[in-house]
Design a protein around this motif. Structure first.
Motif, PDB file in Angstrom:
ATOM      1  N   ARG A  51       0.860  -1.186   0.000  1.00  0.00           N
ATOM      2  CA  ARG A  51       0.000   0.000   0.000  1.00  0.00           C
ATOM      3  C   ARG A  51       0.892   1.230   0.000  1.00  0.00           C
ATOM      4  O   ARG A  51       1.991   1.218   0.560  1.00  0.00           O
ATOM      5  CB  ARG A  51      -0.950  -0.004   1.191  1.00  0.00           C
ATOM      6  N   GLU A  52       0.436   2.292  -0.659  1.00  0.00           N
ATOM      7  CA  GLU A  52       1.226   3.529  -0.772  1.00  0.00           C
ATOM      8  C   GLU A  52       2.624   3.223  -1.319  1.00  0.00           C
ATOM      9  O   GLU A  52       3.629   3.674  -0.785  1.00  0.00           O
ATOM     10  CB  GLU A  52       1.315   4.247   0.575  1.00  0.00           C
ATOM     11  N   TYR A  53       2.663   2.459  -2.397  1.00  0.00           N
ATOM     12  CA  TYR A  53       3.940   2.071  -3.009  1.00  0.00           C
ATOM     13  C   TYR A  53       4.555   3.274  -3.726  1.00  0.00           C
ATOM     14  O   TYR A  53       3.936   3.906  -4.565  1.00  0.00           O
ATOM     15  CB  TYR A  53       3.708   0.929  -4.003  1.00  0.00           C
ATOM     16  N   SER A  54       5.796   3.604  -3.352  1.00  0.00           N
ATOM     17  CA  SER A  54       6.452   4.816  -3.861  1.00  0.00           C
ATOM     18  C   SER A  54       6.993   4.618  -5.270  1.00  0.00           C
ATOM     19  O   SER A  54       7.642   3.601  -5.569  1.00  0.00           O
ATOM     20  CB  SER A  54       7.587   5.218  -2.924  1.00  0.00           C
ATOM     21  N   THR A  55       6.713   5.605  -6.138  1.00  0.00           N
ATOM     22  CA  THR A  55       7.264   5.628  -7.494  1.00  0.00           C
ATOM     23  C   THR A  55       7.732   7.058  -7.779  1.00  0.00           C
ATOM     24  O   THR A  55       7.381   7.989  -7.045  1.00  0.00           O
ATOM     25  CB  THR A  55       6.200   5.235  -8.542  1.00  0.00           C
ATOM     26  N   ILE A  61       1.464   4.782  -5.322  1.00  0.00           N
ATOM     27  CA  ILE A  61       0.400   3.909  -5.799  1.00  0.00           C
ATOM     28  C   ILE A  61      -0.434   3.462  -4.610  1.00  0.00           C
ATOM     29  O   ILE A  61       0.109   3.012  -3.588  1.00  0.00           O
ATOM     30  CB  ILE A  61       1.002   2.683  -6.524  1.00  0.00           C
ATOM     31  N   ASP A  62      -1.747   3.584  -4.729  1.00  0.00           N
ATOM     32  CA  ASP A  62      -2.623   3.214  -3.608  1.00  0.00           C
ATOM     33  C   ASP A  62      -2.401   1.760  -3.195  1.00  0.00           C
ATOM     34  O   ASP A  62      -2.174   1.474  -2.024  1.00  0.00           O
ATOM     35  CB  ASP A  62      -4.087   3.432  -3.986  1.00  0.00           C
ATOM     36  N   ILE A  63      -2.497   0.865  -4.154  1.00  0.00           N
ATOM     37  CA  ILE A  63      -2.257  -0.557  -3.871  1.00  0.00           C
ATOM     38  C   ILE A  63      -1.534  -1.179  -5.060  1.00  0.00           C
ATOM     39  O   ILE A  63      -1.953  -1.000  -6.210  1.00  0.00           O
ATOM     40  CB  ILE A  63      -3.569  -1.329  -3.622  1.00  0.00           C
ATOM     41  N   LEU A  64      -0.471  -1.871  -4.771  1.00  0.00           N
ATOM     42  CA  LEU A  64       0.238  -2.663  -5.783  1.00  0.00           C
ATOM     43  C   LEU A  64       0.044  -4.127  -5.411  1.00  0.00           C
ATOM     44  O   LEU A  64       0.292  -4.526  -4.267  1.00  0.00           O
ATOM     45  CB  LEU A  64       1.719  -2.325  -5.805  1.00  0.00           C
ATOM     46  N   GLY A  65      -0.448  -4.909  -6.350  1.00  0.00           N
ATOM     47  CA  GLY A  65      -0.707  -6.309  -6.054  1.00  0.00           C
ATOM     48  C   GLY A  65      -0.414  -7.207  -7.231  1.00  0.00           C
ATOM     49  O   GLY A  65       0.234  -6.791  -8.207  1.00  0.00           O
ATOM     50  N   LYS A  66      -0.886  -8.439  -7.143  1.00  0.00           N
ATOM     51  CA  LYS A  66      -0.709  -9.416  -8.217  1.00  0.00           C
ATOM     52  C   LYS A  66      -2.017 -10.145  -8.451  1.00  0.00           C
ATOM     53  O   LYS A  66      -2.785 -10.399  -7.511  1.00  0.00           O
ATOM     54  CB  LYS A  66       0.399 -10.413  -7.864  1.00  0.00           C
ATOM     55  N   ASP A  67      -2.270 -10.460  -9.728  1.00  0.00           N
ATOM     56  CA  ASP A  67      -3.488 -11.207 -10.037  1.00  0.00           C
ATOM     57  C   ASP A  67      -3.227 -12.697  -9.928  1.00  0.00           C
ATOM     58  O   ASP A  67      -2.125 -13.133  -9.548  1.00  0.00           O
ATOM     59  CB  ASP A  67      -4.046 -10.805 -11.407  1.00  0.00           C
ATOM     60  N   ILE A  68      -4.209 -13.503 -10.266  1.00  0.00           N
ATOM     61  CA  ILE A  68      -4.114 -14.944 -10.093  1.00  0.00           C
ATOM     62  C   ILE A  68      -3.018 -15.566 -10.950  1.00  0.00           C
ATOM     63  O   ILE A  68      -2.490 -16.630 -10.649  1.00  0.00           O
ATOM     64  CB  ILE A  68      -5.484 -15.601 -10.393  1.00  0.00           C
ATOM     65  N   GLU A  69      -2.635 -14.866 -12.034  1.00  0.00           N
ATOM     66  CA  GLU A  69      -1.581 -15.367 -12.921  1.00  0.00           C
ATOM     67  C   GLU A  69      -0.208 -14.797 -12.572  1.00  0.00           C
ATOM     68  O   GLU A  69       0.763 -15.046 -13.280  1.00  0.00           O
ATOM     69  CB  GLU A  69      -1.942 -15.042 -14.378  1.00  0.00           C
ATOM     70  N   GLY A  70      -0.134 -14.005 -11.523  1.00  0.00           N
ATOM     71  CA  GLY A  70       1.148 -13.462 -11.094  1.00  0.00           C
ATOM     72  C   GLY A  70       1.517 -12.147 -11.737  1.00  0.00           C
ATOM     73  O   GLY A  70       2.631 -11.639 -11.530  1.00  0.00           O
ATOM     74  N   LYS A  91       0.291   7.556 -15.356  1.00  0.00           N
ATOM     75  CA  LYS A  91       1.637   7.929 -14.923  1.00  0.00           C
ATOM     76  C   LYS A  91       2.278   6.813 -14.103  1.00  0.00           C
ATOM     77  O   LYS A  91       3.469   6.546 -14.226  1.00  0.00           O
ATOM     78  CB  LYS A  91       1.586   9.219 -14.102  1.00  0.00           C
ATOM     79  N   TYR A  92       1.470   6.180 -13.251  1.00  0.00           N
ATOM     80  CA  TYR A  92       1.998   5.056 -12.488  1.00  0.00           C
ATOM     81  C   TYR A  92       2.393   3.908 -13.415  1.00  0.00           C
ATOM     82  O   TYR A  92       3.435   3.261 -13.223  1.00  0.00           O
ATOM     83  CB  TYR A  92       0.965   4.564 -11.477  1.00  0.00           C
ATOM     84  N   MET A  93       1.563   3.665 -14.410  1.00  0.00           N
ATOM     85  CA  MET A  93       1.854   2.584 -15.355  1.00  0.00           C
ATOM     86  C   MET A  93       3.145   2.852 -16.114  1.00  0.00           C
ATOM     87  O   MET A  93       3.905   1.928 -16.424  1.00  0.00           O
ATOM     88  CB  MET A  93       0.683   2.422 -16.329  1.00  0.00           C
ATOM     89  N   ASP A  94       3.402   4.126 -16.424  1.00  0.00           N
ATOM     90  CA  ASP A  94       4.618   4.482 -17.150  1.00  0.00           C
ATOM     91  C   ASP A  94       5.879   4.119 -16.366  1.00  0.00           C
ATOM     92  O   ASP A  94       6.948   3.914 -16.954  1.00  0.00           O
ATOM     93  CB  ASP A  94       4.634   5.981 -17.467  1.00  0.00           C
ATOM     94  N   CYS A  95       5.755   4.047 -15.039  1.00  0.00           N
ATOM     95  CA  CYS A  95       6.903   3.686 -14.208  1.00  0.00           C
ATOM     96  C   CYS A  95       7.319   2.230 -14.425  1.00  0.00           C
ATOM     97  O   CYS A  95       8.426   1.839 -14.040  1.00  0.00           O
ATOM     98  CB  CYS A  95       6.596   3.902 -12.729  1.00  0.00           C
ATOM     99  N   PHE A  96       6.427   1.433 -15.025  1.00  0.00           N
ATOM    100  CA  PHE A  96       6.717   0.019 -15.262  1.00  0.00           C
ATOM    101  C   PHE A  96       6.886  -0.273 -16.753  1.00  0.00           C
ATOM    102  O   PHE A  96       6.711  -1.405 -17.194  1.00  0.00           O
ATOM    103  CB  PHE A  96       5.587  -0.849 -14.691  1.00  0.00           C
TER     104      PHE A  96
END
Length: 252
Positions: free
Chosen positions: A153-157, A162-171, A193-198
């Motif tokens: 939660r509150e993942y810094s970029t 980012i409010d929440i960074l997680g993983k789906d069922i496929e990883g 903008k958050y997506m651009d960080c990845f």
């Protein structure tokens, strides 16, 4: 004495009431005709007029006019407040050293002077905000989708948190942007903008906007950016361990 209020006290009596209130660390409220000067990070001067003056037990010192929500002049908590009487005229001063600043109120006539010693240890309990949505997701991740697992939660970029960074069922990585009210294009742009960080991430990264609803232009932009949307209404029930105190005049 828990409460004292007097109408139309003269300067000497106003001085006595204020000093008594200050010594008891009371909340002091004065209705008076006054002028105000401020020196510190800037300078200001307010001519004579009828105003409400409030001094709180934490050192907050505010001068209110008969309009607008915020005070026209104020000093924050931990200010040093004192009253003086010079040549029959009352002066109130609120000052602090860091940064050095001083607010002085000259009281020409007093309509009402009072102080109150109340007891209030409660914090304001809030619900219906992004933080409540975040707790919902961590407590019950499947409300996003089956197999979703929140990681941070509150993942810094470089572009913010980012409010929440997680993983789906496929990883796959999943970026959640939470909004407690109807989301517009600014929320979509922030998620992008958050997506651009990845952008250099080798695997799939999904971006999901989570909000009660979205505007039509936000919906179009989500489709353009190939981002997802999930409708979620923040909880309205009050809990027992999420007391927060609002700072109306923070940032000073």
């Amino acid at each position: 004495m828990k409460f004292l209020s007097e109408k139309n006290p003269d300067s000497l009596r106003t001085f006595e009431i204020i000093n008594e209130g200050l010594s008891k660390k009371s909340v002091i409220v004065i209705m008076a005709c006054c002028s105000v000067t401020y020196e510190g990070r800037a300078r200001s001067k307010l001519g004579s007029g009828d105003r409400m003056i409030i001094i709180k037990s934490d050192g907050s010192f505010m001068v209110h006019q008969d309009r607008n929500l915020e005070p026209v002049n104020w000093q924050p908590p931990k200010s040093q407040c004192k009253a003086t009487l010079k040549d029959g005229i009352m002066y109130l001063e609120g000052s602090r050293r860091n940064p050095p600043e001083r607010l002085e109120v000259e009281i020409q006539s007093t309509y009402m002077a009072s102080y109150f010693n109340g007891e209030d240890s409660k914090g304001l309990e809030l619900t219906g905000y992004e933080e409540n949505m975040r707790e919902m997701v961590f407590d019950n991740p499947k409300i996003i989708e089956e197999g979703f697992r929140p990681v941070n939660r509150e993942y810094s970029t470089p572009n913010g948190f980012i409010d929440i960074l997680g993983k789906d069922i496929e990883g796959n990585l999943v970026v959640l942007e939470l909004k407690s009210r109807r989301a517009g294009i600014n929320a979509v742009k922030q998620l992008k903008k958050y997506m651009d960080c990845f952008s250099d991430h080798k695997e799939l990264v999904r971006g999901i906007l989570v909000a009660p609803s979205v505007t039509d232009d936000a919906s179009e932009l989500l489709e353009e950016y190939k981002l997802e949307y999930i409708s979620m209404v923040p909880p309205r029930e009050f809990g027992t361990d999420k007391n927060l105190t609002l700072d109306f005049f923070g940032g000073s």
